[in-house]
Design an enzyme around this catalytic site. Structure first.
Site, PDB file in Angstrom:
ATOM      1  N   CYS A   2       0.863  -1.175   0.000  1.00 34.54           N
ATOM      2  CA  CYS A   2       0.000   0.000   0.000  1.00 34.54           C
ATOM      3  C   CYS A   2       0.904   1.230   0.000  1.00 34.54           C
ATOM      4  O   CYS A   2       2.118   1.116  -0.122  1.00 34.54           O
ATOM      5  CB  CYS A   2      -0.936  -0.007   1.203  1.00 34.54           C
ATOM      6  SG  CYS A   2      -0.081  -0.177   2.778  1.00 34.54           S
ATOM      7  N   ARG A  49      -4.863   2.132   0.075  1.00 39.81           N
ATOM      8  CA  ARG A  49      -4.941   0.737   0.489  1.00 39.81           C
ATOM      9  C   ARG A  49      -5.060  -0.258  -0.665  1.00 39.81           C
ATOM     10  O   ARG A  49      -5.844  -0.065  -1.591  1.00 39.81           O
ATOM     11  CB  ARG A  49      -6.160   0.537   1.406  1.00 39.81           C
ATOM     12  CG  ARG A  49      -6.189  -0.895   1.954  1.00 39.81           C
ATOM     13  CD  ARG A  49      -7.349  -1.158   2.865  1.00 39.81           C
ATOM     14  NE  ARG A  49      -7.196  -2.498   3.411  1.00 39.81           N
ATOM     15  CZ  ARG A  49      -8.193  -3.276   3.809  1.00 39.81           C
ATOM     16  NH1 ARG A  49      -9.424  -2.852   3.740  1.00 39.81           N
ATOM     17  NH2 ARG A  49      -7.952  -4.481   4.283  1.00 39.81           N
ATOM     18  N   LEU A  50      -4.258  -1.304  -0.581  1.00 41.47           N
ATOM     19  CA  LEU A  50      -4.469  -2.514  -1.366  1.00 41.47           C
ATOM     20  C   LEU A  50      -4.887  -3.576  -0.358  1.00 41.47           C
ATOM     21  O   LEU A  50      -4.091  -3.955   0.509  1.00 41.47           O
ATOM     22  CB  LEU A  50      -3.192  -2.948  -2.103  1.00 41.47           C
ATOM     23  CG  LEU A  50      -3.319  -4.272  -2.867  1.00 41.47           C
ATOM     24  CD1 LEU A  50      -4.261  -4.128  -4.041  1.00 41.47           C
ATOM     25  CD2 LEU A  50      -1.962  -4.757  -3.348  1.00 41.47           C
ATOM     26  N   ALA A  51      -6.121  -4.032  -0.433  1.00 42.29           N
ATOM     27  CA  ALA A  51      -6.652  -4.944   0.585  1.00 42.29           C
ATOM     28  C   ALA A  51      -6.178  -6.375   0.328  1.00 42.29           C
ATOM     29  O   ALA A  51      -6.497  -6.961  -0.694  1.00 42.29           O
ATOM     30  CB  ALA A  51      -8.177  -4.891   0.572  1.00 42.29           C
ATOM     31  N   ASN A  75       3.075  -0.240   5.788  1.00 47.44           N
ATOM     32  CA  ASN A  75       3.004  -0.872   4.484  1.00 47.44           C
ATOM     33  C   ASN A  75       3.768  -2.185   4.602  1.00 47.44           C
ATOM     34  O   ASN A  75       4.938  -2.179   4.961  1.00 47.44           O
ATOM     35  CB  ASN A  75       3.659   0.065   3.449  1.00 47.44           C
ATOM     36  CG  ASN A  75       3.943  -0.597   2.111  1.00 47.44           C
ATOM     37  OD1 ASN A  75       4.872  -0.217   1.414  1.00 47.44           O
ATOM     38  ND2 ASN A  75       3.165  -1.577   1.734  1.00 47.44           N
ATOM     39  N   GLY A  76       3.108  -3.307   4.340  1.00 48.41           N
ATOM     40  CA  GLY A  76       3.837  -4.571   4.407  1.00 48.41           C
ATOM     41  C   GLY A  76       2.977  -5.719   4.880  1.00 48.41           C
ATOM     42  O   GLY A  76       1.759  -5.622   4.955  1.00 48.41           O
ATOM     43  N   GLU A  77       3.652  -6.805   5.196  1.00 51.81           N
ATOM     44  CA  GLU A  77       2.992  -8.003   5.716  1.00 51.81           C
ATOM     45  C   GLU A  77       3.823  -8.546   6.869  1.00 51.81           C
ATOM     46  O   GLU A  77       5.046  -8.686   6.750  1.00 51.81           O
ATOM     47  CB  GLU A  77       2.884  -9.088   4.634  1.00 51.81           C
ATOM     48  CG  GLU A  77       2.024  -8.714   3.438  1.00 51.81           C
ATOM     49  CD  GLU A  77       0.535  -8.660   3.729  1.00 51.81           C
ATOM     50  OE1 GLU A  77       0.113  -9.176   4.785  1.00 51.81           O
ATOM     51  OE2 GLU A  77      -0.201  -8.093   2.913  1.00 51.81           O
ATOM     52  N   ASP A  97      -2.920  -7.920  10.122  1.00 51.08           N
ATOM     53  CA  ASP A  97      -1.620  -8.368  10.617  1.00 51.08           C
ATOM     54  C   ASP A  97      -0.870  -7.244  11.335  1.00 51.08           C
ATOM     55  O   ASP A  97      -0.131  -7.487  12.280  1.00 51.08           O
ATOM     56  CB  ASP A  97      -0.772  -8.934   9.472  1.00 51.08           C
ATOM     57  CG  ASP A  97      -0.602  -7.963   8.322  1.00 51.08           C
ATOM     58  OD1 ASP A  97      -1.602  -7.390   7.871  1.00 51.08           O
ATOM     59  OD2 ASP A  97       0.537  -7.776   7.861  1.00 51.08           O
ATOM     60  N   LEU A 256       5.955 -14.620 -10.683  1.00 48.49           N
ATOM     61  CA  LEU A 256       6.729 -14.277 -11.863  1.00 48.49           C
ATOM     62  C   LEU A 256       7.718 -15.408 -12.128  1.00 48.49           C
ATOM     63  O   LEU A 256       8.348 -15.911 -11.198  1.00 48.49           O
ATOM     64  CB  LEU A 256       7.475 -12.961 -11.656  1.00 48.49           C
ATOM     65  CG  LEU A 256       6.604 -11.732 -11.363  1.00 48.49           C
ATOM     66  CD1 LEU A 256       7.473 -10.479 -11.278  1.00 48.49           C
ATOM     67  CD2 LEU A 256       5.511 -11.551 -12.406  1.00 48.49           C
ATOM     68  N   ILE A 288       7.879 -13.124 -19.467  1.00 49.37           N
ATOM     69  CA  ILE A 288       7.876 -12.107 -20.523  1.00 49.37           C
ATOM     70  C   ILE A 288       9.110 -12.251 -21.400  1.00 49.37           C
ATOM     71  O   ILE A 288      10.178 -12.652 -20.923  1.00 49.37           O
ATOM     72  CB  ILE A 288       7.803 -10.680 -19.912  1.00 49.37           C
ATOM     73  CG1 ILE A 288       7.659  -9.628 -21.031  1.00 49.37           C
ATOM     74  CG2 ILE A 288       9.004 -10.373 -19.017  1.00 49.37           C
ATOM     75  CD1 ILE A 288       7.253  -8.256 -20.541  1.00 49.37           C
ATOM     76  N   THR A 337      21.502  -0.650 -14.985  1.00 49.47           N
ATOM     77  CA  THR A 337      21.036  -2.045 -14.981  1.00 49.47           C
ATOM     78  C   THR A 337      19.653  -2.167 -14.349  1.00 49.47           C
ATOM     79  O   THR A 337      18.846  -3.005 -14.752  1.00 49.47           O
ATOM     80  CB  THR A 337      22.058  -2.970 -14.276  1.00 49.47           C
ATOM     81  OG1 THR A 337      21.728  -4.326 -14.570  1.00 49.47           O
ATOM     82  CG2 THR A 337      22.105  -2.765 -12.787  1.00 49.47           C
ATOM     83  N   ARG A 340      17.133  -1.163 -17.129  1.00 49.99           N
ATOM     84  CA  ARG A 340      17.050  -2.226 -18.154  1.00 49.99           C
ATOM     85  C   ARG A 340      16.189  -3.394 -17.673  1.00 49.99           C
ATOM     86  O   ARG A 340      15.340  -3.904 -18.401  1.00 49.99           O
ATOM     87  CB  ARG A 340      18.450  -2.754 -18.473  1.00 49.99           C
ATOM     88  CG  ARG A 340      19.325  -1.812 -19.261  1.00 49.99           C
ATOM     89  CD  ARG A 340      20.702  -2.432 -19.377  1.00 49.99           C
ATOM     90  NE  ARG A 340      21.652  -1.589 -20.090  1.00 49.99           N
ATOM     91  CZ  ARG A 340      22.946  -1.870 -20.189  1.00 49.99           C
ATOM     92  NH1 ARG A 340      23.434  -2.981 -19.619  1.00 49.99           N
ATOM     93  NH2 ARG A 340      23.755  -1.069 -20.847  1.00 49.99           N
ATOM     94  N   SER A 363       8.238 -13.725  -6.274  1.00 49.91           N
ATOM     95  CA  SER A 363       9.340 -13.477  -7.205  1.00 49.91           C
ATOM     96  C   SER A 363      10.653 -13.957  -6.584  1.00 49.91           C
ATOM     97  O   SER A 363      10.726 -14.217  -5.385  1.00 49.91           O
ATOM     98  CB  SER A 363       9.386 -11.976  -7.525  1.00 49.91           C
ATOM     99  OG  SER A 363      10.305 -11.715  -8.549  1.00 49.91           O
ATOM    100  N   GLY A 364      11.698 -14.039  -7.402  1.00 51.05           N
ATOM    101  CA  GLY A 364      12.966 -14.646  -6.955  1.00 51.05           C
ATOM    102  C   GLY A 364      14.050 -13.663  -6.547  1.00 51.05           C
ATOM    103  O   GLY A 364      15.214 -14.058  -6.432  1.00 51.05           O
TER     104      GLY A 364
END
Length: 561
Positions: A2, A49-51, A75-77, A97, A256, A288, A337, A340, A363-364
């Site tokens: 968020c 907010r992103l719920a 902002n976070g988890e 949380d 991803l 992608i 970088t 890019r 994601s990694g």
């Protein structure tokens, strides 16, 4: 994920300032709140907010009846909020949380509160009873946070720097906007007029330390022997634990998938655990590239192997070049970088937002820094130097790869989760003997690969696939993405501009036309803010003039590509 924003002691009327908060609206597409702090002059919170958890009570600033004097914007988890709640017998009012921060702070104070949080976070905590303001940010800065503090005590805080650049304040001299340091908290005294004074800045966790919250982790204590089989077993257990705790979500989870080692391990483990946890939907994976890119082909093999619902995003060079300006605006950097690699991640995130219902995205990121995955590590003079550089990269993640990953996904209202940066996993890996972590048999990340050998989690050819930079692997082997970029941008900058580059941009002057173009765009959006970047990302121990791995003499293509 968020967007948080707060002002303390604003010199200008808040109705004038609030438009700055709208510059980070992309971080929270579900709701917005703007709230003044009672009893203090010109203090307020803004929240986009992103719920993800607790749709009903998740709005912020978060306040509960038990602690009417505490205001929290974060902002976070927090992945261990249930565990902490049980361990300390806290009586929670919501399922959010972040509520755990209020209980921990009330019982233990700010230092212990921060150190017990297992997760990614940036927070602003106001304690009106003790007239204190606290800021804090997670160990690797996975969640962004910026601050502006004037000499006379006006404090402004925001998830992204763009929410602070146009604020009005009484001081005539320009005030620096700085990234809040990861792994730290800062305490301020709050005056009645809303102004603040910084009284304490302290580090609560280093990446080499076992985190304090390990004592209340659901994963039992692991064997301490450095016997190779024991180490590999511990790596598997900690990595799976890192993915499992990140399944916490009431929105759909996706991943991803570039087809490289790191994203493939994350995706495969995620699919496996999603089945065990009986998630009511298949995991979607997203890759992608252009038609014949090695990344697309490798990702296709992995998706077929693990049984994910796979999506491929094809993009043209023209689409990539057109996205560069938007990418720089969201990134707030001109590092070569980073830009890019961000274009592909930005475009794939746009696809995820528009064409799927996945919102929480795995994601990694972090693996290359942690496990010495960059090709230049083959040239490290000795294991000690390699270990030291790995640590440097970990501590600079918030300026480069973590910044890229957060901004390209948050630009489209997605929440990123990065299991390779789990506190326990990273602390364990960095505690291993230096000579265990170096490239072996000419293969980087050998220990990580070997830990998953023979399990059929991902195809063996992917497990041993050579490191390919995301910004290289998106296009064909014949020509890298950065080459296309350079060709397109060549005409945008003339030779006369390049000759004067050192005078035009004295801080980190660009040495190529590509770099010059990025800097021009950055200055258009963020004039006179070049100090946000302290140095360009470049390989070590090798005479490199470009950050791309494909330019290095030690780069070798996979034989089967």
């Amino acid at each position: 994920m968020c967007g948080i924003w707060a002002l303390f002691g604003s010199d200008e009327c808040l109705s004038v300032q609030w438009s700055s908060a709208m510059k980070i609206a992309h971080r929270g597409p579900d709701a917005f709140r703007f709230e003044n702090v009672d009893g203090y002059t010109n203090c307020c919170f803004g929240f986009h907010r992103l719920a993800i958890l607790d749709q009903l009570y998740g709005m912020q600033p978060l306040r509960i009846k038990k602690f009417p004097f505490l205001w929290l914007c974060y902002n976070g988890e927090i992945y261990n909020h249930h565990t902490l709640r049980k361990q300390f017998d806290f009586d929670h009012q919501t399922e959010v949380d972040g509520e755990i921060l209020l209980h921990l702070y009330d019982r233990f104070g700010i230092q212990k509160m921060a150190s017990l949080l297992d997760g990614v976070f940036a927070f602003i905590l106001l304690d009106t009873s003790n007239r204190k303001v606290y800021l804090g940010r997670d160990t690797y800065g996975v969640r962004p946070l910026f601050k502006l503090l004037t000499d006379d005590g006006f404090l402004a805080v925001c998830s992204e720097a763009k929410g602070l650049t146009n604020l009005s304040y009484a001081m005539e001299t320009p005030v620096k906007i700085v990234p809040f340091l990861p792994g730290h908290f800062e305490a301020f005294d709050l005056k009645q007029n809303g102004k603040v004074r910084s009284v304490q800045m302290e580090r609560f966790h280093r990446c080499t330390q076992e985190p304090a919250h390990a004592i209340c982790d659901t994963l039992e204590t692991l064997p301490t022997s450095f016997d190779e089989e024991t180490v590999k077993s511990n790596i598997r257990a900690l990595f799976e634990n890192a993915v499992k705790k990140r399944l916490m979500a009431q929105r759909r989870i996706g991943c991803l998938l570039s087809g490289g080692l790191d994203s493939s391990l994350v995706a495969a483990t995620l699919v496996k655990l999603a089945k065990e946890e009986k998630l009511p939907y298949p995991i979607q994976t997203f890759s992608i590239g252009s038609d014949d890119s090695p990344d697309l082909l490798a990702a296709r093999k992995v998706a077929a192997h693990i049984g994910s619902e796979h999506h491929e995003v094809n993009f043209t060079v023209e689409e990539g070049v057109q996205a560069v300006e938007d990418v720089i605006f969201h990134l707030e950097t001109y590092d070569i970088t980073t830009i890019r690699a961000s274009v592909g991640m930005y475009l794939v995130s746009k696809y995820v937002k528009e064409k799927s219902d996945s919102v929480v995205i795995f994601s990694g990121e972090g693996s290359d820094e942690l496990t010495q995955g960059y090709i230049y590590f083959h040239k490290a003079p000795n294991p000690k130097a390699a270990a030291e550089d790995s640590l440097r990269l970990m501590e600079e993640l918030y300026l480069f790869d973590v910044l890229r990953a957060d901004r390209t996904t948050s630009a489209h209202g997605l929440e990123l989760r990065v299991p390779f940066l789990d506190h326990r996993f990273t602390a364990y890996y960095l505690s291993l003997p230096e000579d265990m972590r170096i490239p072996r048999h000419g293969v980087e990340k050998y220990l990580l690969r070997d830990s998953f050998k023979g399990l059929d989690l991902i195809p063996e050819e992917i497990l041993w696939r050579r490191k390919e930079a995301f910004s290289d692997g998106m296009m064909s082997l014949k020509k890298s993405w950065y080459c296309f970029l350079q060709e397109h941008l060549e005409s945008m900058v003339n030779d006369d501009q390049m000759e004067k580059a050192h005078k035009t941009f004295p801080h980190l002057p660009p040495s190529t036309k590509e770099a010059y173009y990025y800097r021009q765009v950055f200055e258009k959006f963020f004039p006179n803010r070049a100090e946000w970047l302290s140095h360009y990302w470049m390989p070590r121990w090798i005479k490199a003039t470009d950050p791309s791995a494909r330019t290095l003499s030690i780069y070798k293509q996979d034989k089967d590509e």
